[in-house]
Design a protein around this motif. Sequence first.
Motif, PDB file in Angstrom:
ATOM      1  N   MET A 151     -54.415  99.625 -19.333  1.00 54.68           N
ATOM      2  CA  MET A 151     -54.753  98.255 -19.350  1.00 54.68           C
ATOM      3  C   MET A 151     -55.623  98.377 -18.028  1.00 54.68           C
ATOM      4  N   SER A 152     -56.740  96.958 -17.608  1.00 60.36           N
ATOM      5  CA  SER A 152     -57.281  97.536 -16.512  1.00 60.36           C
ATOM      6  C   SER A 152     -56.417  96.520 -15.782  1.00 60.36           C
ATOM      7  N   PHE A 153     -57.017  96.484 -14.138  1.00 56.14           N
ATOM      8  CA  PHE A 153     -56.419  95.880 -13.177  1.00 56.14           C
ATOM      9  C   PHE A 153     -56.477  93.914 -13.739  1.00 56.14           C
ATOM     10  N   LYS A 154     -57.276  93.628 -14.027  1.00 53.19           N
ATOM     11  CA  LYS A 154     -57.598  92.214 -14.502  1.00 53.19           C
ATOM     12  C   LYS A 154     -56.031  92.101 -14.669  1.00 53.19           C
ATOM     13  N   GLN A 155     -56.099  93.098 -15.852  1.00 52.90           N
ATOM     14  CA  GLN A 155     -55.067  92.439 -17.291  1.00 52.90           C
ATOM     15  C   GLN A 155     -53.237  92.966 -16.137  1.00 52.90           C
ATOM     16  N   VAL A 156     -53.047  93.925 -15.690  1.00 55.30           N
ATOM     17  CA  VAL A 156     -51.900  94.293 -15.447  1.00 55.30           C
ATOM     18  C   VAL A 156     -51.277  93.179 -14.041  1.00 55.30           C
ATOM     19  N   LEU A 157     -52.211  92.483 -13.304  1.00 58.83           N
ATOM     20  CA  LEU A 157     -52.168  91.572 -12.368  1.00 58.83           C
ATOM     21  C   LEU A 157     -51.991  90.087 -12.568  1.00 58.83           C
ATOM     22  N   ALA A 158     -52.261  90.064 -14.169  1.00 56.70           N
ATOM     23  CA  ALA A 158     -52.162  88.658 -14.231  1.00 56.70           C
ATOM     24  C   ALA A 158     -50.833  88.598 -14.112  1.00 56.70           C
ATOM     25  N   PRO A 159     -49.946  88.583 -14.485  1.00 53.82           N
ATOM     26  CA  PRO A 159     -48.682  87.546 -14.073  1.00 53.82           C
ATOM     27  C   PRO A 159     -48.137  88.279 -12.944  1.00 53.82           C
ATOM     28  N   ALA A 160     -48.517  88.677 -12.052  1.00 52.34           N
ATOM     29  CA  ALA A 160     -48.202  88.227 -10.118  1.00 52.34           C
ATOM     30  C   ALA A 160     -48.931  87.689 -10.245  1.00 52.34           C
ATOM     31  N   ILE A 161     -50.701  87.250  -9.746  1.00 47.16           N
ATOM     32  CA  ILE A 161     -51.526  86.595  -9.272  1.00 47.16           C
ATOM     33  C   ILE A 161     -50.527  84.596 -10.070  1.00 47.16           C
ATOM     34  N   GLU A 162     -50.503  84.855 -11.409  1.00 44.72           N
ATOM     35  CA  GLU A 162     -49.525  84.035 -12.225  1.00 44.72           C
ATOM     36  C   GLU A 162     -48.688  83.227 -10.979  1.00 44.72           C
ATOM     37  N   VAL A 163     -47.303  84.224 -10.736  1.00 45.13           N
ATOM     38  CA  VAL A 163     -45.482  83.938  -9.436  1.00 45.13           C
ATOM     39  C   VAL A 163     -46.389  83.931  -8.776  1.00 45.13           C
ATOM     40  N   ALA A 164     -47.655  84.327  -7.409  1.00 42.95           N
ATOM     41  CA  ALA A 164     -48.216  84.091  -6.675  1.00 42.95           C
ATOM     42  C   ALA A 164     -47.920  82.677  -7.106  1.00 42.95           C
ATOM     43  N   SER A 165     -49.513  82.458  -7.601  1.00 42.43           N
ATOM     44  CA  SER A 165     -49.911  81.099  -7.983  1.00 42.43           C
ATOM     45  C   SER A 165     -49.010  79.511  -8.288  1.00 42.43           C
ATOM     46  N   LYS A 166     -48.134  79.784  -8.541  1.00 41.67           N
ATOM     47  CA  LYS A 166     -47.395  78.888  -9.228  1.00 41.67           C
ATOM     48  C   LYS A 166     -45.650  79.036  -8.498  1.00 41.67           C
ATOM     49  N   GLY A 167     -45.363  80.117  -8.043  1.00 48.57           N
ATOM     50  CA  GLY A 167     -44.305  80.181  -7.212  1.00 48.57           C
ATOM     51  C   GLY A 167     -43.557  80.203  -7.638  1.00 48.57           C
ATOM     52  N   PHE A 168     -41.770  80.732  -7.196  1.00 45.03           N
ATOM     53  CA  PHE A 168     -40.442  80.821  -8.057  1.00 45.03           C
ATOM     54  C   PHE A 168     -39.918  80.738  -6.453  1.00 45.03           C
ATOM     55  N   PRO A 169     -38.568  80.827  -6.957  1.00 41.77           N
ATOM     56  CA  PRO A 169     -37.554  80.192  -6.806  1.00 41.77           C
ATOM     57  C   PRO A 169     -37.258  81.125  -5.894  1.00 41.77           C
ATOM     58  N   VAL A 170     -36.844  80.608  -4.409  1.00 37.04           N
ATOM     59  CA  VAL A 170     -35.989  81.509  -3.286  1.00 37.04           C
ATOM     60  C   VAL A 170     -34.496  81.989  -3.324  1.00 37.04           C
ATOM     61  N   GLY A 171     -34.280  82.999  -4.096  1.00 32.80           N
ATOM     62  CA  GLY A 171     -32.804  83.286  -3.846  1.00 32.80           C
ATOM     63  C   GLY A 171     -32.169  83.946  -2.080  1.00 32.80           C
ATOM     64  N   PRO A 172     -30.865  83.832  -2.718  1.00 34.63           N
ATOM     65  CA  PRO A 172     -30.316  84.072  -0.922  1.00 34.63           C
ATOM     66  C   PRO A 172     -30.749  85.139  -0.592  1.00 34.63           C
ATOM     67  N   HIS A 173     -30.792  86.262  -1.710  1.00 32.95           N
ATOM     68  CA  HIS A 173     -31.427  87.528  -0.155  1.00 32.95           C
ATOM     69  C   HIS A 173     -32.144  87.064  -0.342  1.00 32.95           C
ATOM     70  N   PHE A 174     -33.572  86.841  -0.437  1.00 31.07           N
ATOM     71  CA  PHE A 174     -34.862  86.995   0.025  1.00 31.07           C
ATOM     72  C   PHE A 174     -34.876  85.694   1.385  1.00 31.07           C
ATOM     73  N   ALA A 175     -33.794  84.247   1.449  1.00 32.10           N
ATOM     74  CA  ALA A 175     -33.432  84.138   2.140  1.00 32.10           C
ATOM     75  C   ALA A 175     -32.800  84.347   3.427  1.00 32.10           C
ATOM     76  N   ALA A 176     -31.974  85.606   3.202  1.00 33.47           N
ATOM     77  CA  ALA A 176     -31.389  86.007   4.366  1.00 33.47           C
ATOM     78  C   ALA A 176     -32.250  87.150   5.151  1.00 33.47           C
ATOM     79  N   LEU A 177     -33.204  87.731   4.554  1.00 31.35           N
ATOM     80  CA  LEU A 177     -33.756  88.845   4.997  1.00 31.35           C
ATOM     81  C   LEU A 177     -34.275  87.893   5.495  1.00 31.35           C
ATOM     82  N   SER A 178     -35.573  86.666   5.722  1.00 26.48           N
ATOM     83  CA  SER A 178     -36.349  86.695   6.549  1.00 26.48           C
ATOM     84  C   SER A 178     -35.900  85.607   7.700  1.00 26.48           C
ATOM     85  N   GLY A 179     -34.186  85.363   7.247  1.00 30.19           N
ATOM     86  CA  GLY A 179     -33.408  85.077   9.092  1.00 30.19           C
ATOM     87  C   GLY A 179     -33.023  86.770   9.389  1.00 30.19           C
ATOM     88  N   ASP A 180     -32.726  87.294   8.933  1.00 29.96           N
ATOM     89  CA  ASP A 180     -32.320  88.892   9.698  1.00 29.96           C
ATOM     90  C   ASP A 180     -33.728  89.079  10.061  1.00 29.96           C
TER      91      ASP A 180
END
Length: 585
Positions: A151-180
């Motif tokens: 597959m091409s970059f266009k095809q395999v990057l599509a899911p990540a582009i969607e997550v970055a654009s639409k967003g995802f719920p921050v979990g406790p691990h993510f929140a703790a790391l940004s504070g750390d």
Amino acid sequence: MTSTPSRLLVSGFVLSIILSLPAAARQPVASGSGGAVATISEQASQSALRILNQGGNAVDAAVAAAATLGVTDPFSCGIGGGGFMVVYLAKDKRVITIDHREMAPAATRADRFLEQGKPIDFEEAVASGLSVGVPGTVRGWDEALQRYGSMSFKQVLAPAIEVASKGFPVGPHFAALSGDKLEKFARFSSTRALYLPNGKPIPAGTLFRNPDMAKAYRAIAAGGVKAFYSGPLAKAIVDAVQHPPVVAGKLARAGDMQLADLANYEARIRQPVHTSYRGYDIYGMPLPGSGAITLGLALNLLEGYDLKALPRAQAEHLYIEAARLAFADRNAYLADPEYVDAPVEGLLSKAYAAQRRQAISLQQAAGALSAGDPFAFQKDPSYPLRPASAKRLQAEGMHTTHLVVSDKDGNVVSYTYTIEDWGGSGIVVPGWGFILNNEMTDFDFSAPHPNVPEAGKRPRSSMTPTIAFKDGKPAFAIGSPGGATIITTVLQTMVNYIDLGMDMPAAVAAPRISARNSATPEVEPGFSSSPAGRALEAFGHRWAERPSEIGIVNAIVFNPDGTVTAVAEPKRAGGGTALVQKAGH
């Protein structure tokens, strides 16, 4: 004008949809047929499965998962870093490796991190442009897709582009790391705006979007690898390194990366390291990866004992001692093979392991040990003289990510990639939403040492992506993040699985001990007071209890009946997600 880097939304409706996904989507173990994936991120595992369901192969799915991890696990990995990919090509029945480790800029000298002959403060070195190596991730993905993907970059990057654009719920691990990493992130305006809105970490449960990272992925999808290594994106990287975007009143050392460093970056296709253990053929990453060599030496040492017949405490004692010896040699000899003639053949010799095994007592912990002499086992009359003794090692960052993917045709990818420290250098490239690595601090600051900084050199790495075979067929694929503890994590999990009779989920979940040739091996919280910890103290072991967990394993087991079992970390770092294309019943 660049877009605002921070995009935070709290939407009860969207969040409820995401959190109401079936429990199976987030489970750490999944068995079935077809392709399989295990990562630390639900979204990344879903991205890989999506690509597999669209007809992509394991390489395509691995890149899709990795790109999504760059969004959901940005403090550990991303396009601002590099990695090691081990690939089994089922049709050709061969293993190849893709080295896209970061490189030192051309202006680098051995005294890069010295002032008046003394090493500068480590944390000051990390949070600076000086720590940033030339990123290799995008070039590595391109090599993988062009050579072995479908597959091409266009095809395999599509899911990540969607997550970055639409967003995802921050979990406790993510929140703790940004504070750390509050102090490091607060130093840079672009990072503070993205990950510390209002000067505070993003709370768990927040829907987080990163449109600038989506923009970077779209640029790569449209323009290919050149869009990263030349043009506006490359210029933004170089500007951020040479002129770190510090906030008023803060300081950070400037780096010396040039546009030519990016344009000249090359990935390497390398022959894998191969060793054997109790009927398994083990394949891993060659230098500058030290993991497979150190793992192979430790396994060779352990092969001299019937661990299954020994009491559990004594078997674990021998694991500790084998790891200790292997690290003594790893620390002394291994570095970038384009700069250093490391005695790899000697280190992996079964005869050398038999000699080194004499330093192991069945009953007593040895403490820190000196390196052995593998040169007599090189079988190479032209081999150069032994190097000068290495000085004390520099600290190594603990934080990467690892994923495993297989497809219906039997191709397998074991992939570890990183930006080094939690949050890398701390520098988000303004307008592009990704963090730059601090991989240059993986070099040793003081000479003499094989792993000192040099122009164009790749720092030694502990990443240990591994694929094991039995009777010529894939048996399991495994790996972990965790700096130098990666090697011991993979080793201990393999010993648990092969020698101690655990299935892979139990082997992954078991408490971890990391012996890296210090007097006091590191253990996870609570281990020292556990029955297992106390039993090992009878052998003379004393512990350094870490404040955090060791390693985050993801693995796939290829069962004799043709099914697969994907295994993700069950609890560490919040737990991972294992998925298969067709779930078993």
